[in-house]
Scaffold this motif. Structure first.
Motif, PDB file in Angstrom:
ATOM      1  N   LYS A 122       0.826  -1.213   0.000  1.00  0.00           N
ATOM      2  CA  LYS A 122       0.000   0.000   0.000  1.00  0.00           C
ATOM      3  C   LYS A 122       0.858   1.260   0.000  1.00  0.00           C
ATOM      4  N   LEU A 123       1.896   1.260   0.825  1.00  0.00           N
ATOM      5  CA  LEU A 123       2.772   2.431   0.905  1.00  0.00           C
ATOM      6  C   LEU A 123       3.521   2.648  -0.409  1.00  0.00           C
ATOM      7  N   ALA A 124       3.977   1.559  -1.011  1.00  0.00           N
ATOM      8  CA  ALA A 124       4.685   1.652  -2.294  1.00  0.00           C
ATOM      9  C   ALA A 124       3.775   2.260  -3.367  1.00  0.00           C
ATOM     10  N   ALA A 125       2.537   1.813  -3.399  1.00  0.00           N
ATOM     11  CA  ALA A 125       1.582   2.342  -4.381  1.00  0.00           C
ATOM     12  C   ALA A 125       1.307   3.817  -4.124  1.00  0.00           C
ATOM     13  N   ALA A 126       1.133   4.176  -2.852  1.00  0.00           N
ATOM     14  CA  ALA A 126       0.828   5.566  -2.499  1.00  0.00           C
ATOM     15  C   ALA A 126       1.982   6.512  -2.829  1.00  0.00           C
ATOM     16  N   LEU A 127       3.216   6.021  -2.672  1.00  0.00           N
ATOM     17  CA  LEU A 127       4.394   6.873  -2.893  1.00  0.00           C
ATOM     18  C   LEU A 127       5.010   6.703  -4.273  1.00  0.00           C
ATOM     19  N   GLN A 128       4.419   5.831  -5.082  1.00  0.00           N
ATOM     20  CA  GLN A 128       4.923   5.541  -6.426  1.00  0.00           C
ATOM     21  C   GLN A 128       6.376   5.065  -6.390  1.00  0.00           C
ATOM     22  N   LEU A 129       6.640   4.136  -5.455  1.00  0.00           N
ATOM     23  CA  LEU A 129       7.946   3.505  -5.333  1.00  0.00           C
ATOM     24  C   LEU A 129       7.748   2.000  -5.417  1.00  0.00           C
ATOM     25  N   SER A 130       8.835   1.269  -5.623  1.00  0.00           N
ATOM     26  CA  SER A 130       8.707  -0.189  -5.637  1.00  0.00           C
ATOM     27  C   SER A 130       8.687  -0.709  -4.196  1.00  0.00           C
ATOM     28  N   GLU A 131       8.150  -1.903  -4.032  1.00  0.00           N
ATOM     29  CA  GLU A 131       8.130  -2.513  -2.703  1.00  0.00           C
ATOM     30  C   GLU A 131       9.549  -2.728  -2.191  1.00  0.00           C
ATOM     31  N   ILE A 132      10.454  -3.023  -3.079  1.00  0.00           N
ATOM     32  CA  ILE A 132      11.851  -3.247  -2.684  1.00  0.00           C
ATOM     33  C   ILE A 132      12.478  -1.949  -2.182  1.00  0.00           C
ATOM     34  N   GLN A 133      12.135  -0.822  -2.807  1.00  0.00           N
ATOM     35  CA  GLN A 133      12.646   0.465  -2.339  1.00  0.00           C
ATOM     36  C   GLN A 133      12.121   0.765  -0.938  1.00  0.00           C
ATOM     37  N   ILE A 134      10.864   0.450  -0.692  1.00  0.00           N
ATOM     38  CA  ILE A 134      10.277   0.657   0.638  1.00  0.00           C
ATOM     39  C   ILE A 134      10.972  -0.245   1.648  1.00  0.00           C
ATOM     40  N   LYS A 135      11.126  -1.511   1.301  1.00  0.00           N
ATOM     41  CA  LYS A 135      11.771  -2.481   2.184  1.00  0.00           C
ATOM     42  C   LYS A 135      13.195  -2.041   2.526  1.00  0.00           C
ATOM     43  N   THR A 136      13.940  -1.631   1.529  1.00  0.00           N
ATOM     44  CA  THR A 136      15.325  -1.194   1.737  1.00  0.00           C
ATOM     45  C   THR A 136      15.381   0.065   2.586  1.00  0.00           C
ATOM     46  N   TRP A 137      14.466   1.012   2.338  1.00  0.00           N
ATOM     47  CA  TRP A 137      14.447   2.246   3.127  1.00  0.00           C
ATOM     48  C   TRP A 137      14.230   1.911   4.599  1.00  0.00           C
ATOM     49  N   PHE A 138      13.274   1.026   4.888  1.00  0.00           N
ATOM     50  CA  PHE A 138      12.995   0.654   6.277  1.00  0.00           C
ATOM     51  C   PHE A 138      14.187  -0.068   6.905  1.00  0.00           C
ATOM     52  N   GLN A 139      14.854  -0.930   6.152  1.00  0.00           N
ATOM     53  CA  GLN A 139      16.043  -1.607   6.677  1.00  0.00           C
ATOM     54  C   GLN A 139      17.119  -0.585   7.025  1.00  0.00           C
ATOM     55  N   ASN A 140      17.355   0.350   6.113  1.00  0.00           N
ATOM     56  CA  ASN A 140      18.369   1.377   6.353  1.00  0.00           C
ATOM     57  C   ASN A 140      17.983   2.284   7.519  1.00  0.00           C
ATOM     58  N   ARG A 141      16.708   2.597   7.628  1.00  0.00           N
ATOM     59  CA  ARG A 141      16.246   3.484   8.710  1.00  0.00           C
ATOM     60  C   ARG A 141      16.387   2.810  10.064  1.00  0.00           C
ATOM     61  N   ARG A 142      16.112   1.487  10.117  1.00  0.00           N
ATOM     62  CA  ARG A 142      16.296   0.759  11.381  1.00  0.00           C
ATOM     63  C   ARG A 142      17.765   0.728  11.769  1.00  0.00           C
ATOM     64  N   MET A 143      18.652   0.592  10.797  1.00  0.00           N
ATOM     65  CA  MET A 143      20.092   0.598  11.091  1.00  0.00           C
ATOM     66  C   MET A 143      20.535   1.985  11.569  1.00  0.00           C
ATOM     67  N   LYS A 144      19.976   3.027  10.987  1.00  0.00           N
ATOM     68  CA  LYS A 144      20.288   4.396  11.423  1.00  0.00           C
ATOM     69  C   LYS A 144      19.858   4.589  12.875  1.00  0.00           C
ATOM     70  N   LEU A 145      18.657   4.102  13.212  1.00  0.00           N
ATOM     71  CA  LEU A 145      18.156   4.204  14.587  1.00  0.00           C
ATOM     72  C   LEU A 145      19.072   3.431  15.532  1.00  0.00           C
ATOM     73  N   LYS A 146      19.501   2.264  15.125  1.00  0.00           N
ATOM     74  CA  LYS A 146      20.373   1.427  15.946  1.00  0.00           C
ATOM     75  C   LYS A 146      21.714   2.131  16.222  1.00  0.00           C
ATOM     76  N   ARG A 147      22.244   2.802  15.195  1.00  0.00           N
ATOM     77  CA  ARG A 147      23.504   3.558  15.356  1.00  0.00           C
ATOM     78  C   ARG A 147      23.322   4.729  16.321  1.00  0.00           C
ATOM     79  N   GLN A 148      22.154   5.370  16.266  1.00  0.00           N
ATOM     80  CA  GLN A 148      21.893   6.534  17.111  1.00  0.00           C
ATOM     81  C   GLN A 148      21.751   6.154  18.582  1.00  0.00           C
ATOM     82  N   ILE A 149      21.272   4.941  18.825  1.00  0.00           N
ATOM     83  CA  ILE A 149      21.033   4.484  20.205  1.00  0.00           C
ATOM     84  C   ILE A 149      22.299   4.014  20.880  1.00  0.00           C
TER      85      ILE A 149
END
Length: 87
Positions: free
Chosen positions: A60-87
């Protein structure tokens, strides 16, 4: 279905540099996605609510943002790693 995350496979070993230089063997690295500020804002807002997306939410998010599901998945993976580094 033939989309990649944008990163070459690490299993290629020492041949990675030669393949990335434009040789006929190996795949070219995918260009980095330039997210718009609206896309990043929506992704961040969604990330604040839930750190992991299921397949349905990702679709749903991929369709709403006109991105691929893989781009969404990768963004979330990278964002979780960024959060982990910040903590």
């Amino acid at each position: 279905a033939d989309e990649s995350s944008g990163y070459e496979s690490e299993s290629a070993g020492g041949e990675r540099a030669g393949a990335a230089a434009g040789g006929s063997r190996g795949r070219q690295r995918r260009a980095r996605t330039a997210f718009t500020s609206e896309q990043v804002c929506r992704l961040e807002k969604t990330f604040q609510r839930q750190k992991y997306l299921g397949a349905t939410e990702r679709r749903k998010l991929a369709a709403a943002l006109q991105l691929s599901e893989i781009q969404i998945k990768t963004w979330f993976q990278n964002r979780r790693m960024k959060l982990k580094r910040q903590i």
